[in-house]
Design a protein around this motif. Structure first.
Motif, PDB file in Angstrom:
ATOM      1  N   MET A 175       0.839  -1.171   0.000  1.00 51.60           N
ATOM      2  CA  MET A 175       0.000   0.000   0.000  1.00 51.60           C
ATOM      3  C   MET A 175       0.890   1.242   0.000  1.00 51.60           C
ATOM      4  N   HIS A 176       0.465   2.281  -0.699  1.00 51.10           N
ATOM      5  CA  HIS A 176       1.211   3.538  -0.734  1.00 51.10           C
ATOM      6  C   HIS A 176       0.962   4.333   0.545  1.00 51.10           C
ATOM      7  N   ALA A 177       1.941   5.109   0.967  1.00 48.40           N
ATOM      8  CA  ALA A 177       1.798   5.949   2.155  1.00 48.40           C
ATOM      9  C   ALA A 177       0.711   6.991   1.912  1.00 48.40           C
ATOM     10  N   LEU A 178      -0.121   7.184   2.925  1.00 48.54           N
ATOM     11  CA  LEU A 178      -1.220   8.137   2.825  1.00 48.54           C
ATOM     12  C   LEU A 178      -1.126   9.153   3.954  1.00 48.54           C
ATOM     13  N   SER A 179      -1.493  10.368   3.661  1.00 53.17           N
ATOM     14  CA  SER A 179      -1.510  11.417   4.684  1.00 53.17           C
ATOM     15  C   SER A 179      -2.852  11.378   5.419  1.00 53.17           C
ATOM     16  N   ALA A 180      -2.921  12.100   6.518  1.00 54.31           N
ATOM     17  CA  ALA A 180      -4.159  12.152   7.297  1.00 54.31           C
ATOM     18  C   ALA A 180      -5.297  12.747   6.471  1.00 54.31           C
ATOM     19  N   SER A 181      -5.014  13.782   5.683  1.00 53.39           N
ATOM     20  CA  SER A 181      -6.075  14.391   4.877  1.00 53.39           C
ATOM     21  C   SER A 181      -6.531  13.454   3.757  1.00 53.39           C
ATOM     22  N   TRP A 185       3.953   0.989   5.694  1.00 57.04           N
ATOM     23  CA  TRP A 185       3.115   0.946   4.497  1.00 57.04           C
ATOM     24  C   TRP A 185       3.445  -0.213   3.577  1.00 57.04           C
ATOM     25  N   ASP A 186       4.702  -0.614   3.515  1.00 55.96           N
ATOM     26  CA  ASP A 186       5.084  -1.705   2.620  1.00 55.96           C
ATOM     27  C   ASP A 186       4.580  -3.059   3.108  1.00 55.96           C
ATOM     28  N   ARG A 187       4.131  -3.143   4.359  1.00 60.18           N
ATOM     29  CA  ARG A 187       3.614  -4.395   4.915  1.00 60.18           C
ATOM     30  C   ARG A 187       2.124  -4.319   5.235  1.00 60.18           C
ATOM     31  N   LEU A 188       1.443  -3.338   4.664  1.00 62.12           N
ATOM     32  CA  LEU A 188       0.003  -3.184   4.888  1.00 62.12           C
ATOM     33  C   LEU A 188      -0.757  -3.422   3.587  1.00 62.12           C
ATOM     34  N   ASP A 189      -1.823  -4.189   3.699  1.00 56.90           N
ATOM     35  CA  ASP A 189      -2.710  -4.416   2.563  1.00 56.90           C
ATOM     36  C   ASP A 189      -3.901  -3.469   2.648  1.00 56.90           C
TER      37      ASP A 189
END
Length: 163
Positions: free
Chosen positions: A1-7, A35-39
Motif C-alpha cells: 500500500m502507498h503511504a497516505l496522509s491524514a487528509s 506501508w510496505d507491509r500493509l494491505d
C-alpha cells in the motif's frame, strides 16, 4: 500500500456523510506506519470504541469505509473473513458497514467478521512452521497475502457497487 496522509485518509471515505468525514479521527501514528507491509490500514475510534475505519487501495485509489462493531459477541471462536487465519492470536468480531449511495441512505448494510484490531496484514505475513517435508512456507505466506487482498477488494467493491 502507498503511504497516505491524514487528509488523504479522511477524504477517502465513501460511506459517511460530510459531517462524519470531517469529525473522523485518523490514527496518530500514521506517519510511522509500515506501508510496505500493509494491505489496508485499519483503526478504531478511541472516543467511540464500536467504530472502526478501514482504507484500502481499490483500482489504485484509496477508498475508506466506516464500520460499526455489533455489541453482541459470538458464542464460538470466529474466523476472520479477510485473513481466514485459523490460529489467530487476536479476537474476531462482527462489523457492519453502510452501503454507499442510495442503498446506504436507505439503511442497507453488509456485515463481516474481522480481526478486532485490524491485524490481518500482520497475520498473513507470519511464517508458519512447515506442515510437511518440502513445504514452502514463503510461498504459502505469499498466497495468504494475495488472498487477503482479494477478500478486502471484494468487500469494498460489494459495498460500493452492490445493491
Amino acid at each position: 500500500m502507498h503511504a497516505l496522509s491524514a487528509s488523504t485518509l479522511r477524504s477517502a471515505f465513501v460511506n459517511v456523510s460530510t459531517r462524519e468525514r470531517s469529525a473522523l479521527t485518523v490514527p496518530t501514528d500514521i506517519d510511522t506506519s509500515p506501508w510496505d507491509r500493509l494491505d489496508y490500514v485499519g483503526w478504531r475510534d478511541a472516543k467511540s470504541p464500536l467504530l472502526g475505519f478501514v482504507v484500502a487501495e481499490i483500482d489504485g485509489t484509496p477508498v475508506g469505509l466506516q464500520l460499526r462493531q455489533t455489541e453482541q459477541r459470538t458464542r464460538t471462536r470466529a474466523q476472520c473473513s479477510w485473513c481466514t487465519d485459523v490460529t489467530l492470536p487476536n479476537d474476531v468480531v462482527l462489523f457492519s458497514a453502510r452501503r454507499t449511495g442510495k442503498a446506504g441512505r436507505a439503511g442497507n448494510t453488509v456485515g463481516t467478521l474481522l480481526c478486532a484490531g485490524f491485524e490481518c496484514s500482520r497475520n498473513v505475513r507470519r511464517l508458519d512452521p512447515p506442515a510437511y517435508l518440502g513445504h514452502d512456507a514463503a510461498a504459502a505466506r505469499d498466497r495468504r497475502v494475495a488472498s487477503l487482498r482479494s477478500h478486502v477488494d471484494a468487500f469494498f467493491r460489494d459495498l460500493r457497487d452492490g445493491v
